[in-house]
Design an enzyme around this catalytic site. Structure first.
Site, short mmCIF file in Angstrom:
data_model
loop_
_atom_site.label_atom_id
_atom_site.label_comp_id
_atom_site.label_asym_id
_atom_site.label_seq_id
_atom_site.Cartn_x
_atom_site.Cartn_y
_atom_site.Cartn_z
N GLU A 232 0.82 -1.22 0.00
CA GLU A 232 0.00 0.00 0.00
C GLU A 232 0.85 1.27 0.00
OE1 GLU A 232 -0.48 -2.54 2.07
OE2 GLU A 232 -2.27 -3.42 1.17
N HIS B 158 -11.24 -4.12 11.34
CA HIS B 158 -11.85 -3.93 10.02
C HIS B 158 -13.08 -3.02 10.06
CE1 HIS B 158 -9.28 -7.31 9.02
NE2 HIS B 158 -9.59 -7.17 7.75
#
Ligand SMILES: Cc1ncc(C[n+]2csc(CCOP(=O)(O)OP(=O)(O)O)c2C)c(N)n1
Ligand SMILES: [Mg+2]
Lengths: 323, 321
Positions: A58, A128
């Site tokens: 990322e 999450h």
């Protein structure tokens, strides 16, 4: 009229922009098989040079997109999960968002960061379930959070065409929403322009993202008792302060309904600005997540207890009307 | 490449840095600078292997990169002095200069993270041209995970980038041999990227190595890494002059100074020509210093300029009502 889902609207906007402008490309993880559905069909249509499947890098690919943007491309970078944003805050806020400034206007970094599925995912655990849009608004990165398929299409289109980095948050609970649309009506929506989703005279509820739908439901439930105006800012930074001020001119009362953590969250900024600069006949209220990251993400009972809810909104509306 | 041209570039960098240090002392450059004195052969040799339309991503010790790529010394010094006439209108200073007119796309202040930006630029320009991108970083950068991510992406997609590590053996006060397990070149080789350790104090050697790597990238051969062994004579940053940091001894500095890259290159140029170049550079820098010092500061009313390319205006810190 055809039904358009929110997820399909994102896909359609991406596809339309890629067809319209060859400098637009998309990059991210598992996008060849369109794990999040935003890239469905794009590989076949545009090929791997414009649908760039990345390794799990990322920080690397976020900066890579910045470089491609300075070289004239318009990257759309997809992140599968909102916590990945915490890995790349530096690359977005300190690199991409500062090159226009640091170059004295010589360059621009037109990258779109697309987050399909932010916020609570039942059962996915504490890591999450974040909803970090306030962080980016605070850091000065243009940030939008569409509530409906039409807005998802319009705001993603605008983000891609914008000459600066733009974050597009697509909240998990909104992804399945469907709407009757005439495709011809789908069009770019300018940043910083909110929308009165329901007109009212007694209280303004500023509702963010998927919470717009909950606010509309509460407004309907309370219709016999109070006239609620629901204001959807759509874009969090820039924010439609003039639109909010106009609404408060009508109602004089304010509740903010925001899925951010309470401390330093967007709702706090909205309340503060309204208190400083706008008409308020009663102390305003906010309904947000608690302080800290307490959405645990495992037991739905625990999670629902700490997320902004319709019941909390109903109570807050009644409370500001009394004061 | 003509020896005199390399000499001129190196002499320009050396004298520019010396003049800039004077401007730090006089307070005209408030930020201080990270001087690259001692490392001129790397910037000069690498950029001599590039075409004008090739691209460079610099770092915090980057003055040599911009000058070697062709930036105007006056506008560059004005930038260091944070003047409105600077290349970046005083918004970059010494830390983040870019000069798109000569293909310098910026200097990331986050050590090791500029390389992925360079890889992205290279990927984009590589699709419709044979331009090459050079990414400069120091030995400190090779401990950043993001640098390795950039190696992986560049190698996977065979982008035309040359990674240039200026190993000056210290990251601020940290000796490289206490920071780097394995080797710099070994990191690149692990990704299938050809990597070489090269003498960075001889501009001819630098140029030859760079020409090989640039040629390879231009021909579609993908990335390579060059680790240049070099040394900075000055402290990490000019603020070090006011501190007594003991992380390297005088004998070590003297050993490197004895093999001065500028003196070596000077020995390859006829004395008459050298004098002419030296005089030309002094005149150029006198004029540059004058320009930098006399240029106006940016207008505080323009503080919000360039924050957003699209021209968006932000709210001030004081509420208006
Ligand atoms: C990621 C990161 N960590 C720390 C710093 C602070 N810092 C700036 S320069 C520097 C040393 C860099 O050393 P090196 O890469 O060897 O380059 P050199 O200064 O020797 O040219 C440090 C630690 C930074 N800017 N970025
Ligand atoms: Mg070093």
């Amino acid at each position: 009229m055809p039904k358009l889902s929110y997820a399909k609207a994102l896909n359609r906007a991406l596809s339309d922009e890629m067809a319209r402008d060859p400098s637009v490309f998309v990059m991210g993880e598992d996008i060849h098989l369109a794990l999040t559905q935003t890239t469905t069909g794009l590989l076949d249509r545009f090929g791997p040079q414009r649908v760039v499947q990345t390794p799990l890098s990322e920080q690397g690919f976020t900066n890579f997109a910045t470089g491609a943007a300075m070289a004239g491309r318009r990257p759309v970078v997809e992140y599968q999960i909102p916590f990945l944003l915490l890995l790349v805050i530096e690359q977005i806020a300190n690199q991409a968002n500062k090159f226009a400034l640091m170059s004295g206007g010589q360059t621009r970094v037109p990258v779109t960061y697309l987050l399909p599925g932010t916020g609570w995912r039942p059962g996915w655990g504490a890591q999450h379930s974040d909803q970090p849009y306030s962080v980016f608004a605070h850091l000065g990165v243009k940030t939008v959070i569409p509530a409906t398929p039409t807005d998802a299409y319009g705001l993603l289109t605008t983000a891609i065409r914008d000459d600066d980095p733009v974050m597009v948050f697509a909240p998990m609970p909104a992804l399945g929403i469907r709407e009757d649309v005439d495709y011809a009506d789908l069009a770019p929506i300018p940043l910083g322009v909110g929308l009165v989703r329901r007109a009212g005279t007694d209280v303004t509820v500023v509702a963010v993202g998927h919470l717009v739908h909950d606010a509309l439901a509460v407004a309907e439930e309370l219709a016999g008792e109070v006239s609620v105006e629901v204001f959807d800012p759509r874009s969090l930074y820039p924010f439609d302060w003039a639109g909010l001020a106009a609404s408060l001119e009508r109602t004089g009362r304010l509740v903010v309904f925001d899925d951010s953590n309470r401390s330093c969250g967007l709702a706090g900024e909205i309340l503060a600005t309204a208190a400083e600069e706008m008409r308020l006949d009663a102390a305003p209220k906010r309904v947000t997540r608690p302080d800290g990251a307490v959405v645990i993400g495992c037991a739905p009972g625990l999670d629902l207890a700490v997320q902004p809810s319709r019941a909390q909104l109903t109570n807050a509306i009644r409370a500001v009307l009394k004061s | 490449m003509n020896a005199a041209r390399l000499y001129r570039t190196m002499r320009l960098i050396r004298r520019f840095e010396e003049r800039a240090i004077e401007l730090v002392r006089s307070g005209d450059i408030a930020s201080g600078i990270h001087p690259c004195i001692g490392q001129e052969a790397v910037a000069a040799g690498v950029c001599a292997a590039l075409r004008p339309d090739d691209i460079v991503l610099s770092n915090h010790r980057g003055h040599g990169h911009l000058l070697a790529k062709g930036s105007d010394p006056g506008r560059f010094l004005a930038e260091l002095a944070a003047k409105d006439t600077g290349i970046d209108r005083g918004r970059a200073g010494s830390f983040h200069p870019s000069d798109f007119s000569v293909g310098v796309y910026g200097a990331s202040g986050t050590v090791g993270h500029g390389a992925a930006i360079a890889a992205g630029v290279a990927w984009a320009v590589g699709q419709d041209s044979d331009r090459v991108v050079v990414s400069f970083f120091g030995d400190g950068a090779v401990s950043q995970g993001a640098l390795l991510e950039s190696f992986n992406l560049a190698a996977l997609w065979q982008v035309p980038v040359v990674f240039v590590c200026e190993n000056n053996y210290y990251a601020t006060t940290l000796p490289a041999d206490t920071a780097i397990a394995g080797t710099v070149t070994g990191r690149a080789e692990a990704f299938g990227i050809p990597a070489y350790t090269v003498d960075g104090q001889d501009a001819d050697v630098v140029l030859e190595a760079a020409a090989g790597a640039v040629g390879r990238a231009r021909a579609g051969g993908g990335p390579s890494l060059l680790e240049f062994s070099t040394y900075r004579y000055e402290g990490h940053h000019t603020f070090e002059r006011t501190m007594r940091l003991r992380y390297r001894d005088e004998a070590e500095v003297a050993r490197w100074r004895a093999r001065d890259p500028l003196a070596l290159q000077a020995s390859r140029v006829a004395p008459g020509e050298r004098e002419r170049i030296d005089a030309e550079i002094e005149t150029l820098l006198d004029e540059a210093v004058r320009y930098a010092v006399e240029s106006p500061q940016p207008d505080p009313l323009d503080a919000f300029d360039h924050l957003y390319a699209g021209g968006m205006r932000v709210r001030a810190g004081v509420s208006h009502a």
